[in-house]
Design a protein around this motif. Structure first.
Motif, PDB file in Angstrom:
ATOM      1  N   ASP A   1       0.838  -1.196   0.000  1.00  0.00           N
ATOM      2  CA  ASP A   1       0.000   0.000   0.000  1.00  0.00           C
ATOM      3  C   ASP A   1       0.877   1.251   0.000  1.00  0.00           C
ATOM      4  OD1 ASP A   1      -2.440   1.355   0.012  1.00  0.00           O
ATOM      5  OD2 ASP A   1      -2.404   1.586   2.185  1.00  0.00           O
ATOM      6  N   GLY A   2       0.709   2.080  -1.024  1.00  0.00           N
ATOM      7  CA  GLY A   2       1.522   3.278  -1.170  1.00  0.00           C
ATOM      8  C   GLY A   2       2.856   3.037  -1.833  1.00  0.00           C
ATOM      9  N   GLY A   3       3.179   1.787  -2.127  1.00  0.00           N
ATOM     10  CA  GLY A   3       4.490   1.463  -2.677  1.00  0.00           C
ATOM     11  C   GLY A   3       4.717   2.000  -4.073  1.00  0.00           C
ATOM     12  N   ALA A   4       3.700   1.869  -4.937  1.00  0.00           N
ATOM     13  CA  ALA A   4       3.839   2.355  -6.310  1.00  0.00           C
ATOM     14  C   ALA A   4       4.010   3.869  -6.330  1.00  0.00           C
ATOM     15  CB  ALA A   4       2.626   1.942  -7.138  1.00  0.00           C
ATOM     16  N   ARG A   5       3.204   4.572  -5.542  1.00  0.00           N
ATOM     17  CA  ARG A   5       3.334   6.030  -5.474  1.00  0.00           C
ATOM     18  C   ARG A   5       4.712   6.440  -4.955  1.00  0.00           C
ATOM     19  NH1 ARG A   5       0.376  10.699  -5.201  1.00  0.00           N
ATOM     20  NH2 ARG A   5      -1.615   9.592  -5.481  1.00  0.00           N
ATOM     21  N   ALA A   6       5.164   5.800  -3.893  1.00  0.00           N
ATOM     22  CA  ALA A   6       6.460   6.143  -3.314  1.00  0.00           C
ATOM     23  C   ALA A   6       7.588   5.939  -4.316  1.00  0.00           C
ATOM     24  CB  ALA A   6       6.706   5.309  -2.053  1.00  0.00           C
ATOM     25  N   TRP A   7       7.496   4.859  -5.090  1.00  0.00           N
ATOM     26  CA  TRP A   7       8.519   4.575  -6.101  1.00  0.00           C
ATOM     27  C   TRP A   7       8.561   5.687  -7.153  1.00  0.00           C
ATOM     28  CZ3 TRP A   7      12.022   0.494  -6.918  1.00  0.00           C
ATOM     29  CH2 TRP A   7      12.634   0.477  -8.173  1.00  0.00           C
ATOM     30  N   VAL A   8       7.415   6.024  -7.694  1.00  0.00           N
ATOM     31  CA  VAL A   8       7.371   7.014  -8.768  1.00  0.00           C
ATOM     32  C   VAL A   8       7.696   8.408  -8.234  1.00  0.00           C
ATOM     33  CG1 VAL A   8       5.933   8.070 -10.552  1.00  0.00           C
ATOM     34  CG2 VAL A   8       5.762   5.620 -10.106  1.00  0.00           C
ATOM     35  N   GLU A   9       7.155   8.769  -7.070  1.00  0.00           N
ATOM     36  CA  GLU A   9       7.469  10.075  -6.480  1.00  0.00           C
ATOM     37  C   GLU A   9       8.953  10.204  -6.178  1.00  0.00           C
ATOM     38  OE1 GLU A   9       3.501  11.733  -4.208  1.00  0.00           O
ATOM     39  OE2 GLU A   9       4.892  10.457  -3.076  1.00  0.00           O
ATOM     40  N   GLY A  10       9.574   9.103  -5.780  1.00  0.00           N
ATOM     41  CA  GLY A  10      11.007   9.112  -5.511  1.00  0.00           C
ATOM     42  C   GLY A  10      11.858   9.040  -6.761  1.00  0.00           C
ATOM     43  N   ASN A  11      11.183   8.890  -7.910  1.00  0.00           N
ATOM     44  CA  ASN A  11      11.867   8.815  -9.214  1.00  0.00           C
ATOM     45  C   ASN A  11      12.939   7.719  -9.219  1.00  0.00           C
ATOM     46  OD1 ASN A  11      12.033   9.659 -11.875  1.00  0.00           O
ATOM     47  ND2 ASN A  11      13.583  11.208 -11.461  1.00  0.00           N
ATOM     48  N   LYS A  12      12.595   6.581  -8.638  1.00  0.00           N
ATOM     49  CA  LYS A  12      13.535   5.465  -8.585  1.00  0.00           C
ATOM     50  C   LYS A  12      13.578   4.741  -9.935  1.00  0.00           C
ATOM     51  CE  LYS A  12      12.590   4.643  -3.685  1.00  0.00           C
ATOM     52  NZ  LYS A  12      12.086   3.643  -2.696  1.00  0.00           N
ATOM     53  N   THR A  13      14.717   4.185 -10.266  1.00  0.00           N
ATOM     54  CA  THR A  13      14.854   3.421 -11.506  1.00  0.00           C
ATOM     55  C   THR A  13      15.718   2.185 -11.250  1.00  0.00           C
ATOM     56  OG1 THR A  13      16.791   4.698 -12.205  1.00  0.00           O
ATOM     57  CG2 THR A  13      14.638   5.448 -13.006  1.00  0.00           C
ATOM     58  N   THR A  14      15.587   1.229 -12.164  1.00  0.00           N
ATOM     59  CA  THR A  14      16.461   0.053 -12.150  1.00  0.00           C
ATOM     60  C   THR A  14      17.003  -0.142 -13.562  1.00  0.00           C
ATOM     61  OG1 THR A  14      14.743  -1.538 -12.782  1.00  0.00           O
ATOM     62  CG2 THR A  14      14.960  -1.026 -10.434  1.00  0.00           C
ATOM     63  N   ALA A  15      17.904  -1.086 -13.691  1.00  0.00           N
ATOM     64  CA  ALA A  15      18.373  -1.461 -15.025  1.00  0.00           C
ATOM     65  C   ALA A  15      17.224  -2.119 -15.793  1.00  0.00           C
ATOM     66  CB  ALA A  15      19.549  -2.422 -14.918  1.00  0.00           C
ATOM     67  N   LEU A  16      17.350  -2.155 -17.099  1.00  0.00           N
ATOM     68  CA  LEU A  16      16.322  -2.765 -17.931  1.00  0.00           C
ATOM     69  C   LEU A  16      16.255  -4.267 -17.701  1.00  0.00           C
ATOM     70  CD1 LEU A  16      16.838  -1.019 -21.392  1.00  0.00           C
ATOM     71  CD2 LEU A  16      15.009  -0.608 -19.750  1.00  0.00           C
ATOM     72  N   PRO A  17      15.070  -4.857 -17.803  1.00  0.00           N
ATOM     73  CA  PRO A  17      14.977  -6.320 -17.744  1.00  0.00           C
ATOM     74  C   PRO A  17      15.634  -6.924 -18.981  1.00  0.00           C
ATOM     75  CG  PRO A  17      12.869  -5.376 -18.397  1.00  0.00           C
ATOM     76  CD  PRO A  17      13.754  -4.227 -18.023  1.00  0.00           C
ATOM     77  N   SER A  18      15.962  -8.187 -18.919  1.00  0.00           N
ATOM     78  CA  SER A  18      16.711  -8.830 -20.002  1.00  0.00           C
ATOM     79  C   SER A  18      15.957  -8.850 -21.320  1.00  0.00           C
ATOM     80  CB  SER A  18      17.065 -10.264 -19.597  1.00  0.00           C
ATOM     81  OG  SER A  18      15.884 -11.013 -19.324  1.00  0.00           O
ATOM     82  N   TYR A  19      14.628  -8.805 -21.283  1.00  0.00           N
ATOM     83  CA  TYR A  19      13.837  -8.912 -22.500  1.00  0.00           C
ATOM     84  C   TYR A  19      13.565  -7.567 -23.169  1.00  0.00           C
ATOM     85  CZ  TYR A  19      10.267  -7.666 -19.074  1.00  0.00           C
ATOM     86  OH  TYR A  19       9.573  -7.048 -18.072  1.00  0.00           O
TER      87      TYR A  19
END
Length: 328
Positions: free
Chosen positions: A197-215
């Motif tokens: 709960d609130g995780g998706a918003r926190a991720w986007v608001e924090g402008n977090k990123t990861t490396a691209l998936p292999s596909y």
């Protein structure tokens, strides 16, 4: 997918649709591929590359809200019977009587509504990851807590963020973060992001990123980014909003019970590593509503197995279609 194969048509509801089309050779069926969120017709590029050279007919719409198709922002325009009617008119534009309809994610929802409202246009149906979704006129939001207790985590938490009034603007502002959230390098991370709960918003608001998936290549990410930003996220998010809109739920509830039963040959491919589209839910709907012949397969893929396990899925699909041809 060759841009020269894209066409346009305007439906009776007044919407311009773009769709990829390649005609079938003699004796081959037409495959209708239905994408979900957040994607577009190019989700099926690896399936098109496999089936088109074999002579199968191919039709892949950009659904309402995506790419070159119109992008209304009223959730009431995304009601199932209207979307199904739009698809029938695309088939009419190419004089296609019937298709083998294949869905993934919200594309499974649309194929389900086609089975409800235009079943005569579907000779057989296949569902990847997310299975058949009957129109029951039920708002699932109040059930999130119950589902979380059953599963052990808040599997649908992200939907509450997608329904928020500011979600589209926030996603557009931090689009790379959003793409990383939905297409993570490590699929298991969804348990700690979109399923909190609130995780998706926190991720986007924090402008977090990861490396691209292999596909996913950098070019494919760039294409996805361009498509999502060119029209914005307000329209694609309407697929979620329509699902809890009272008027749309009331419309679903009007559907006769018998229209929820599926009699066409039916394929469900479960993605066993999918954190959100859990196979047991789809299996329950299959058992309750599917009256025709059922084929069930499993692939050790996460939600985006369409891309990561395309070769395996293509072989499952072509074998199943070949078996259908022998029976029909």
């Amino acid at each position: 997918m060759d841009e020269n194969n894209y066409k346009q048509t305007k439906t009776k509801r007044g919407f311009n649709y773009t769709y990829y089309y390649s005609p079938a050779t003699a004796g081959q069926p037409v495959l209708f591929f239905s994408h979900g969120f957040p994607s577009a017709s190019f989700l099926w590029r690896k399936q098109v590359a496999f089936f088109q050279p074999l002579g199968y007919g191919i039709i892949v719409p950009d659904h309402l809200g995506y790419r070159g198709t119109d992008k209304p922002t009223d959730p009431k325009l995304y009601v199932g019977h209207g979307l199904a009617a739009d698809m029938a008119e695309i088939l009419d534009a190419e004089a296609i009587a019937q298709v083998v309809a294949i869905g993934h994610d919200w594309g499974s929802y649309l194929v389900s509504r086609m089975l409800h409202y235009i079943p005569q246009r579907i000779s057989a149906c296949a569902f990847f990851a997310l299975g058949y979704l009957p129109a029951e006129g039920i708002n699932t939001l109040p059930l999130h807590g119950e589902i979380a207790q059953m599963v052990g985590y808040d599997v649908l938490a992200y939907q509450r963020f997608f329904l928020a009034p500011d979600a589209a603007a926030l996603i557009e502002k931090n689009i790379d973060s959003f793409i990383s959230l939905l297409y993570p390098e490590t699929p298991e991370s969804w348990r700690d992001t979109i399923c909190v709960d609130g995780g998706a918003r926190a991720w986007v608001e924090g402008n977090k990123t990861t490396a691209l998936p292999s596909y996913m290549t950098e070019e494919e990410k760039k294409n996805l980014r361009t498509v999502l930003l060119s029209g914005g996220l307000a329209a694609p998010l309407c697929w979620y909003k329509a699902n809890v809109d009272d008027a749309n739920l009331a419309e679903d509830a009007k559907l006769p019970a018998a229209a929820r039963d599926v009699v066409q040959p039916f394929l469900y491919v479960a993605f066993t590593k999918d954190i959100v589209a859990l196979p047991w839910w789809s299996d329950a709907n299959t058992e309750k509503y599917v009256k025709g012949p059922v084929t069930r397969k499993e692939v050790a893929a996460d939600h985006w197995g369409i891309s990561s396990h395309a070769a395996e899925l293509n072989e499952i699909l072509v074998e199943w279609i070949g078996e259908l041809a022998l029976k029909l």
